[in-house]
Motif scaffolding. Sequence first.
Motif, short mmCIF file in Angstrom:
data_model
loop_
_atom_site.label_atom_id
_atom_site.label_comp_id
_atom_site.label_asym_id
_atom_site.label_seq_id
_atom_site.Cartn_x
_atom_site.Cartn_y
_atom_site.Cartn_z
N ILE A 63 0.80 -1.18 -0.13
CA ILE A 63 -0.08 -0.15 0.05
C ILE A 63 1.04 0.93 0.36
O ILE A 63 2.06 1.47 0.90
N ILE A 64 0.79 2.38 -0.98
CA ILE A 64 1.29 3.31 -1.36
C ILE A 64 0.83 4.33 -1.60
O ILE A 64 -0.64 4.58 -2.49
N SER A 65 0.94 5.69 -0.73
CA SER A 65 0.05 6.45 -1.06
C SER A 65 1.39 7.49 -1.87
O SER A 65 2.27 7.06 -2.17
N PHE A 66 0.50 8.39 -3.27
CA PHE A 66 1.13 9.44 -3.37
C PHE A 66 0.54 11.17 -3.87
O PHE A 66 -0.24 10.97 -4.02
N CYS A 67 1.82 12.20 -3.52
CA CYS A 67 1.28 13.72 -3.80
C CYS A 67 2.95 13.92 -4.61
O CYS A 67 3.97 13.58 -4.34
N THR A 68 2.55 15.36 -4.52
CA THR A 68 3.81 15.54 -5.39
C THR A 68 3.85 16.88 -5.12
O THR A 68 2.98 18.08 -4.27
N PHE A 69 5.48 17.17 -4.47
CA PHE A 69 5.73 18.51 -4.34
C PHE A 69 7.06 19.52 -4.95
O PHE A 69 7.59 18.03 -5.22
N TRP A 70 6.62 20.41 -5.32
CA TRP A 70 7.85 21.20 -6.62
C TRP A 70 7.52 20.17 -7.02
O TRP A 70 7.07 19.07 -7.72
N ASN B 80 0.40 18.61 -4.55
CA ASN B 80 -0.96 17.84 -5.43
C ASN B 80 -0.56 16.46 -6.13
O ASN B 80 -0.36 16.11 -4.89
N ASN B 81 -0.58 15.98 -6.89
CA ASN B 81 -0.66 15.22 -7.43
C ASN B 81 -0.55 14.71 -8.93
O ASN B 81 -1.02 15.49 -9.89
N ARG B 82 0.78 13.43 -9.39
CA ARG B 82 0.84 13.52 -10.93
C ARG B 82 1.16 12.63 -10.92
O ARG B 82 1.65 11.41 -10.86
N ASP B 83 -0.14 11.61 -11.07
CA ASP B 83 -1.60 10.03 -11.14
C ASP B 83 -0.20 9.96 -12.37
O ASP B 83 -0.25 8.35 -12.05
N GLY B 84 0.58 9.86 -13.54
CA GLY B 84 1.14 9.00 -14.53
C GLY B 84 2.52 8.47 -13.89
O GLY B 84 2.50 7.09 -13.56
N LEU B 85 2.93 9.26 -13.15
CA LEU B 85 4.52 9.32 -12.79
C LEU B 85 3.80 8.31 -11.89
O LEU B 85 4.72 7.02 -11.54
N ALA B 86 3.10 8.34 -11.06
CA ALA B 86 3.05 7.43 -9.38
C ALA B 86 2.66 5.90 -10.04
O ALA B 86 3.21 5.34 -10.02
N ILE B 87 2.18 5.50 -11.18
CA ILE B 87 0.91 4.34 -11.37
C ILE B 87 2.38 4.14 -12.68
O ILE B 87 2.49 2.70 -12.33
N ARG B 88 3.31 5.07 -12.88
CA ARG B 88 4.49 4.41 -13.67
C ARG B 88 4.99 3.61 -12.60
O ARG B 88 5.78 2.85 -12.73
N ALA B 89 5.35 4.25 -11.40
CA ALA B 89 6.74 4.21 -10.39
C ALA B 89 6.11 2.82 -9.74
O ALA B 89 6.73 1.70 -9.70
N VAL B 90 4.54 2.37 -9.27
CA VAL B 90 4.08 1.35 -8.46
C VAL B 90 4.20 -0.21 -9.22
O VAL B 90 4.72 -0.74 -9.09
N GLY B 91 3.23 0.67 -10.51
CA GLY B 91 3.35 -0.73 -11.73
C GLY B 91 4.56 -1.04 -12.17
O GLY B 91 5.25 -2.61 -12.15
N ASP B 92 6.10 -0.50 -11.84
CA ASP B 92 7.11 -1.11 -12.12
C ASP B 92 8.03 -1.92 -11.00
O ASP B 92 8.07 -2.62 -11.16
N SER B 93 7.69 -1.42 -10.09
CA SER B 93 7.90 -2.79 -8.49
C SER B 93 6.92 -3.70 -8.52
O SER B 93 7.13 -5.02 -8.02
#
Length: 623
Positions: free
Chosen positions: A466-473, A502-515
């Motif tokens: 389980i991972i949460s995501f947000c974007t800062f800078w 904020n939230n950069r959904d595409g990058l978060a999904i890419r990173a979690v999908g990679d693991s």
Amino acid sequence: MLYDGFGSEGVPGEEAENRLRNLMWTISGDYALDTKLDVESYERSKYISLYDAVKQGAFARFYDKNAFALYLVKKVYCGADERPLTELAQLCVDTASYRRIAEERPGVPELRNRAFSDLLEDSFHRMSATLPGRIKIALMKNSLYGNEGGEKQVRESVARILKLENAYQADADVAEVSRNRHSCGCAAETKHTTTTMDIIRTVDVLYNSLIDKSFERKHGGLEQVLSVTLEELREFDWGDFLKEEISEDALDQYFNQMNQAVTTLREEADEEPEEPKQAKHRVLLIDEKAAAKMYSYMELNFGRSYLTKREQEQKNLRLCRGAHADCSLYFTEGILENTVLKNAQYVNARRYAEKNKVHFQNNRNRIARNVEQLSDELRRSLNRRSEPERQMAYAGTIVPRYLWKVGRMETPGRLFEKTLRRSNSDFAVDILIDASGSQRDRQSDVAMQAYILAEALAINHIPLQIISFCTFWDYTVLQRFREYDAPREENRRLLNYVTSSNNRDGLAIRAVGDSLLQREEEGKILIVLSDGKPNDIIVNRPNSRNPRPYYGEYAVRDTAYEVRKLRSSGVCVLGVFTGKETELMAEKKIFGKDFTYIRDISGFARVVARYLRRLLEEDSANF
């Protein structure tokens, strides 16, 4: 007769505001009083707006409104939940102010009752959903119809609040007796009136007994709350509590916001907060000196990373490409788990974690029932999945009844039976939770639902991350609450779920999908909980290529591309949408047919469990 000559005609816009402000000034006697008035609700109910103006003037005249607002700010600083605290404060302020102004202005009781009638008609359902709301309903019915029954907790709370009104009424009776005794030569008695401190004590007792019974044990009593200094308050980050963008000292701005909130009657709908005006499509310019400090700042405000700098750099080189060039990933277990310094951000995170824990404790029986039910349902699906499946094949155990085909048919077909056994644990699950500021209002509910789901899966020994995501800078922060094969005890860390930025959904999904793709399990499942609105600022570092602004159609297309890419690699992706209905089309573009819309976050765990059961019970080809 209604109050101060206001007729039945509607008064639009600026004229309404002027009349309301004049009414407030007349009542208070202070023409320098500058308080935001509820002009918006005037068109729906002029009585609510008029009575709020009367009440604001009365409260400012008879009590120390600044001392009361300062108490509320200190209580929030110590860990109180702002919304129920403010709702209880509104009820106490109304009761304490009403009787005193009604003695002078005979039209006030009728105005108050008409405001109460409109409120009950307009907001009864919304108020009845919470305990402070039910107390408010009981107080209004008491004013309109006399003593009304209800649950014991509500009756006792109403009686305590009415003491603020009854105390003044009793004081008025004592004053009358005193005047009579004085006229006949008797010694006059001392008159004691309800004070600001009486209101503060009542609010404090109500909050500690109704909302957070562990507050005194964890944070101290009223004396400790009032002992908080202005220096401590100014060091705290009040930005997340402000309803408008910060335009001055954050504490002063929040203080004024709290001052205005306690004298309004209107119920606010549970809508998502609007994006700050400067947040959308914003470009943040930083110099080389600031850029060099960004990583240290991330450690201070989000906790140390569980990866080394080199490991993070390698992931950034591999994953931060295309639309996410010049972006960075930051992997952490949170500021409460890997603290660098107990700064304002740490205090803020701890306070929100305490709120989540209180919410958890208040719902522990319901949580236990849901965990038991969901784990049982998943167990039955797993058992059905592990049952042997027999099918005809060209090799295996011969079936005698089909031997007659040999020599009699050119193609006798499959003469053997083969038993297939599917493992009931040959898959892994990732849950990715949006932790941007848009989730703030449902933060505790999201944490609780994720915990229910984590417990149900862990009981059945299903690998879960389980991972949460947000974007800062330009950092997309991925906070890990539990690893795939972690013990159940780690599920409690979900109570550290905090939202911001904020939230950069595409990058978060890419990173979690990679693991997830690196797991050995045959079946891989990704669940994404979001509001369907990818939105991020642009950070212009020195020598950066300045990628396109990440919002709107561009961000939706990028997120949809990452989902399709994962599905083509064999990952089952489900989108759980919690945003506004106006954003449904964007969610459909992102997740296609495999998405679900939940209006109430309390359905999150059940929706995901139903999806998992469907996958488990379908043919193994789905994995």
